[in-house]
Design a protein around this motif. Structure first.
Motif, PDB file in Angstrom:
ATOM      1  N   ARG A   5     -75.361  20.486   1.675  1.00 54.10           N
ATOM      2  CA  ARG A   5     -75.806  21.209   0.590  1.00 54.10           C
ATOM      3  C   ARG A   5     -74.644  21.468  -0.381  1.00 54.10           C
ATOM      4  NH1 ARG A   5     -76.094  25.915  -2.078  1.00 54.10           N
ATOM      5  NH2 ARG A   5     -75.315  27.134  -0.217  1.00 54.10           N
ATOM      6  N   SER A   6     -73.540  22.174   0.132  1.00 60.10           N
ATOM      7  CA  SER A   6     -72.167  22.036  -0.521  1.00 60.10           C
ATOM      8  C   SER A   6     -71.687  20.804  -1.082  1.00 60.10           C
ATOM      9  CB  SER A   6     -71.304  22.995   0.345  1.00 60.10           C
ATOM     10  OG  SER A   6     -70.969  22.046   1.589  1.00 60.10           O
ATOM     11  N   GLU A   7     -71.742  19.740  -0.217  1.00 57.95           N
ATOM     12  CA  GLU A   7     -71.341  18.561  -0.769  1.00 57.95           C
ATOM     13  C   GLU A   7     -72.311  18.024  -2.029  1.00 57.95           C
ATOM     14  OE1 GLU A   7     -69.377  16.502   3.262  1.00 57.95           O
ATOM     15  OE2 GLU A   7     -71.444  16.203   2.790  1.00 57.95           O
ATOM     16  N   LEU A   8     -73.619  18.097  -1.864  1.00 52.40           N
ATOM     17  CA  LEU A   8     -74.427  17.838  -2.805  1.00 52.40           C
ATOM     18  C   LEU A   8     -74.264  18.721  -4.145  1.00 52.40           C
ATOM     19  CD1 LEU A   8     -76.948  16.468  -4.164  1.00 52.40           C
ATOM     20  CD2 LEU A   8     -78.299  18.250  -3.143  1.00 52.40           C
ATOM     21  N   LEU A   9     -73.946  19.976  -4.048  1.00 61.10           N
ATOM     22  CA  LEU A   9     -73.416  20.594  -5.310  1.00 61.10           C
ATOM     23  C   LEU A   9     -72.219  20.173  -5.800  1.00 61.10           C
ATOM     24  CD1 LEU A   9     -74.447  23.251  -7.008  1.00 61.10           C
ATOM     25  CD2 LEU A   9     -73.002  24.602  -5.598  1.00 61.10           C
TER      26      LEU A   9
END
Length: 903
Positions: free
Chosen positions: A754-758
């Motif tokens: 999720r951090s990479e998506l954000l």
């Protein structure tokens, strides 16, 4: 359409998406479509690609009932396709330069044979037996075109061709390439057998001395009519595009000269014929001038042919030929008259007539002679190198490393000559401000690189230096030089080789290391490292600063370089370049990367590709921070390089994930949705999570608003994001025997964390893409069971309304993500009322009524021209009365009704 919808449409369409290609069969269905397509500024597909498609379809073999392959049928469909190909070539005015550049030999052979056929040239007739003067003008021109192409193809086939590295073996592709190669060889064999006839045809054309005509789209249409409908116009001398006799002779002379020159390798007497044709071509070009519409001759190549013929034929009586700089340089090199050679280069620094590549080739030849033991050439090499360097400076080129090597041992004589070259290379009265600034910067940097104050004073007191630099600049430079406490005297010992430069005993290593840390000039960095390695071979100078960080994927390759100096230099250049990138100093970053690329190209294809990748990322950053921020679309070359990076399949190349991430974000920001949805290779989608995410986003945006049945891509995007926001559950038995549930956030269930998506989303700026991803997260936030107040968003209806396993989703992370995304989106456009409503709803849902009221009012102000117009009823919610209700609830929540404040 409402005013808000119109504004939104205008905003989202400000960056036009690349339109889909027109398919070849559409031109069969609509008669006028081809001409409309060709009139476009940049038709897609381009004309030459259309020729290939039309002829490919027209030449497809058929299969009969017995499954036997038959030749292509001569039916109406195939005849129309061939006619369409001829029309496209007519639109290009039968320019062989354009056609040869983009069409293969078999395709162009087929095209010109169709031209002969439609021009009523009897099949099987030898062109040499035909009297061109007795033929209709368009027929004669068709024969000339074919024979010119035959000669040009023979000449071109004699040039060396760099072999293309084969990709992964694919049987059907290899078979197709092999068939095309065999077909090309067979055609070339026939053309070479008929070369003598083609030469005779072209020699006969020089005697025609009359204007001819080439087919246009209109004359081709007339020829395609039924015989009874043609009124004889196509047979007249005025039909088609007129080509003057001088233009025809000019083209034919050039092509004959090229074939004679090529045949001169086995028959030296033909060089005289070639020379005659080439000089006749030059005369005709001078006569025709710029009025030519059809004659396109590469004058640089023609000049090269003339120079070569002048040398090969050794005609001393041709005074004009001997007067050219090329012949003068050739004679000087041959006779050893190097004093005149330097004079020619010095004079050309002002005229700039010699190409850079030619200058470099002369210098290389001189270096080779010097290395063979001719010590007298060392001074000549230096002087020619100085001339080339000053020429490069004035043209904005990077200073060559050879100059830095030769100037590591400066003295009074070298400085005197350098200043003479600078003075004679620029006319201060007529030079532009740009040229003056370039020369001033060169002299200033030269002073900063010198340690001997006497040499610095020689430059700073020179007339050119005084005129180019202001008084304040000169004084500041001299003061800087005088304040240096310790000096590095690079001229105390002779330079034995580039990697073995002895150091002066007065040099302090600590001071050099300090200069190395501060410098961003690649050549100064190299000079300092050479000096440091000359003093000690035990230190690893890439470790002296903890600020020099190189990604691990690159570090492992760089630290594997065996030569210590090269390893330090590559590591430091890359680390400094990446640091300059990070602080948005793109000018110095480009210089550092360019120097590193030049260095690694000599020994490491792997590191060369690494540097090309980093320079692509740098160019993306530069455009997005400059022209892109002003809304200007990136150049097509940059878009092609981004696509090429994503499709790259070079094995064992270390790759940084951020480059792929930036490339996909770049394509989304500039609405290259057609490429992401239709043209990106399938293996790339399966292996690169950012490409997969970009494809789903592009496809979803492309379908908006779209009917319900067209939302399959929206569902696919939903499932990918839901999986990213899911958690992996693990049961654990405690000491008391009870089983507890442990949630692990940032699980590996999705295609990325999720951090990479954000992080990826925060690289996006395209309004429609941001609205789509915001809408998805808002919907995902609303599906949780304990939600009290839904958040509204645009396009929220396209997403699924439920999730099979609610417990698998980390809704706390989703809520945090929604807040972060809407905050980021409002930094992109703080006046987007849909995003303002989302922010207001978030505050309202968390009982922050004052902040909610602020954003509701701001959204209303944006939509109503600060309440000079009626606020649209759908701004706050679908219900008409919701806007009043929200404000009332906000005021109630803040207690303003019970405790009103006095004015």
């Amino acid at each position: 359409m409402s005013a808000e919808a119109a504004d939104r449409e205008a905003a989202t369409s400000s960056r036009p998406c690349t339109p889909p290609q027109t398919s070849w069969f559409e031109f069969l269905l609509e008669e006028d479509l081809l001409e409309q397509h060709l009139r476009k500024p940049s038709p897609d597909p381009p004309p030459v690609q259309l020729i290939v498609q039309f002829l490919e379809q027209a030449s497809k073999p058929s299969v009969n009932e017995q499954n036997q392959v038959q030749p292509p049928p001569d039916n109406k469909r195939n005849r129309i396709l061939k006619l369409l190909a001829l029309k496209v070539a007519a639109h290009l005015k039968w320019d062989l330069d354009v056609l040869e550049k983009s069409l293969s030999v078999p395709v162009l052979n087929m095209l010109l044979n169709e031209l002969l056929c439609i021009s009523k040239v009897p099949p099987g007739t030898k062109h040499v037996d035909v009297d061109l003067s007795s033929l209709p003008p368009t027929t004669a021109m068709a024969i000339l075109l074919y024979n010119r192409w035959a000669i040009r193809t023979i000449v071109k086939s004699s040039f060396p061709v760099k072999q293309v590295k084969p990709g992964p073996p694919q049987l059907n592709v290899m078979n197709q390439m092999q068939q095309e190669k065999e077909l090309t060889e067979n055609i070339l064999k026939v053309l070479k057998e008929q070369a003598a006839d083609s030469i005779l045809v072209l020699e006969g054309a020089l005697k025609l001395n009359k204007d001819l005509y080439v087919h246009t789209i209109r004359t081709l249409d007339l020829l395609a009519m039924e015989p009874g409908m043609v009124n004889g116009e196509t047979e007249s001398s005025t039909a088609g595009l007129k080509i003057s006799a001088e233009e025809i002779q000019c083209q034919v002379c050039y092509d004959l000269g090229a074939i004679y020159f090529q045949q001169g390798a086995t028959n030296a007497a033909l060089h005289e014929n070639a020379k005659e044709k080439f000089f006749k071509t030059k005369e005709l070009i001078a006569k025709i001038g710029s009025s030519s519409l059809h004659c396109t001759i590469d004058e640089k190549r023609l000049a090269g042919y003339c120079q070569a013929c002048g040398v090969l034929t050794s005609s001393d009586d041709d005074a004009s030929q001997q007067a050219t700089p090329y012949n003068q340089i050739h004679n000087c090199m041959k006779s050893g008259n190097y004093q005149d050679l330097v004079k020619i280069f010095l004079e050309d620094n002002l005229a700039l007539g010699l190409p850079v590549q030619f200058r470099q080739s002369v210098l290389r030849e001189l270096f080779q002679k010097a290395q063979q033991g001719n010590d007298a050439l060392d001074e000549v090499c230096f002087k020619i190198c100085v001339c080339n360097t000053v020429c490069d400076v004035l043209q904005g080129q990077i200073i060559d490393i050879q100059f830095c090597q030769l100037f590591l041992k400066p003295n009074k004589e070298k400085i005197d000559f350098l200043l003479e070259v600078c003075s004679r290379s620029i006319n201060l009265e007529t030079a532009s401000e740009s040229l003056k600034r370039k020369m001033a910067a060169f002299l200033k940097n030269l002073c900063l690189g010198l340690e001997d104050l006497q040499l610095v004073f020689m430059i700073s007191s020179h007339e050119l230096f005084i005129k180019l630099l202001k008084d304040d600049e000169r004084k500041l430079l001299v003061d800087q030089m005088r304040k240096r406490s310790l000096r590095i005297n690079l001229s105390t010992k002779p330079v034995t080789s580039f990697y073995d430069i002895p150091a002066s005993a007065s040099v302090n290593i600590g001071q050099l290391e300090h200069q190395l840390i501060l410098s961003v000039d690649p050549w100064r960095i190299r000079q300092i490292l050479i000096e440091l390695h000359g003093m000690t071979s035990e230190r690893q100078f890439w470790t002296i600063s903890n600020k020099w960080e190189v990604p691990n994927v690159y570090g492992n390759v760089i630290l594997g370089i065996k030569d210590n100096l090269t390893r330090d230099l590559v590591y430091i250049l890359m680390a400094k370049g990446l640091h300059c990138c990070a602080i948005k100093d793109f000018v110095h970053a480009k210089q550092l990367f360019a120097a590193c690329l030049e260095l690694v190209t000599e020994f490491s294809p792997k590191l060369r590709q690494v540097m090309l990748n980093e320079m692509l990322l740098l160019d993306i950053y530069t455009h997005e921070a400059g022209a892109g921020a002003a809304g200007e679309r990136p150049p097509s070359d940059l878009i092609s390089r981004v696509r090429g990076y994503l499709e790259m399949r070079v094995p064992d190349i270390p790759l940084r994930q951020v480059i792929a991430e930036e490339c996909v974000a770049f394509l989304l920001n500039w609405r290259e949705n057609e490429y992401l949805t239709m043209q990106v290779p399938l293996p790339l989608v399966q292996t690169n999570p950012y490409v997969k995410l970009g494809q789903l986003l592009a496809a979803t945006c492309k379908e908006l608003p779209g009917p319900k049945e067209s939302r399959r891509t929206a569902k696919d995007l939903w499932e990918v994001v839901v999986q990213i926001c899911s958690v992996s559950n693990q049961h654990k038995r405690g000491n008391d025997g009870r089983v507890s549930l442990i949630k692990h956030r940032e699980s590996t269930l999705g295609i990325m964390y999720r951090s990479e998506l954000l992080s990826f989303i925060k690289k996006l700026r395209e309004p429609l893409v941001l609205t789509t991803i915001l809408s998805l997260f808002v919907k995902l936030h609303n599906v949780r069971e304990d939600i009290v107040n839904d958040i509204t968003a645009e396009y929220i209806s396209i997403w699924p309304s439920s999730i099979p396993n609610l417990q698998s989703v980390d809704f706390e992370a989703v809520a945090v993500t929604v807040k972060e995304l809407v905050n980021y989106a409002l930094t992109i456009n703080s006046n987007n009322h849909f995003w303002l409503i989302i922010q207001a709803d978030i505050y309202f849902a968390t009982n922050q009524y004052s902040a909610a009221l602020h954003y509701y009012l701001q959204a209303g102000a944006v939509c109503s021209d600060f309440f000079n117009k009626m606020v649209p009823p759908d701004v706050f919610t679908d219900q008409v009365s919701y806007s009043v209700g929200v404000e009332f609830k906000c005021i109630s929540g803040m207690g303003w009704i019970q405790h009103s404040h006095p004015l």
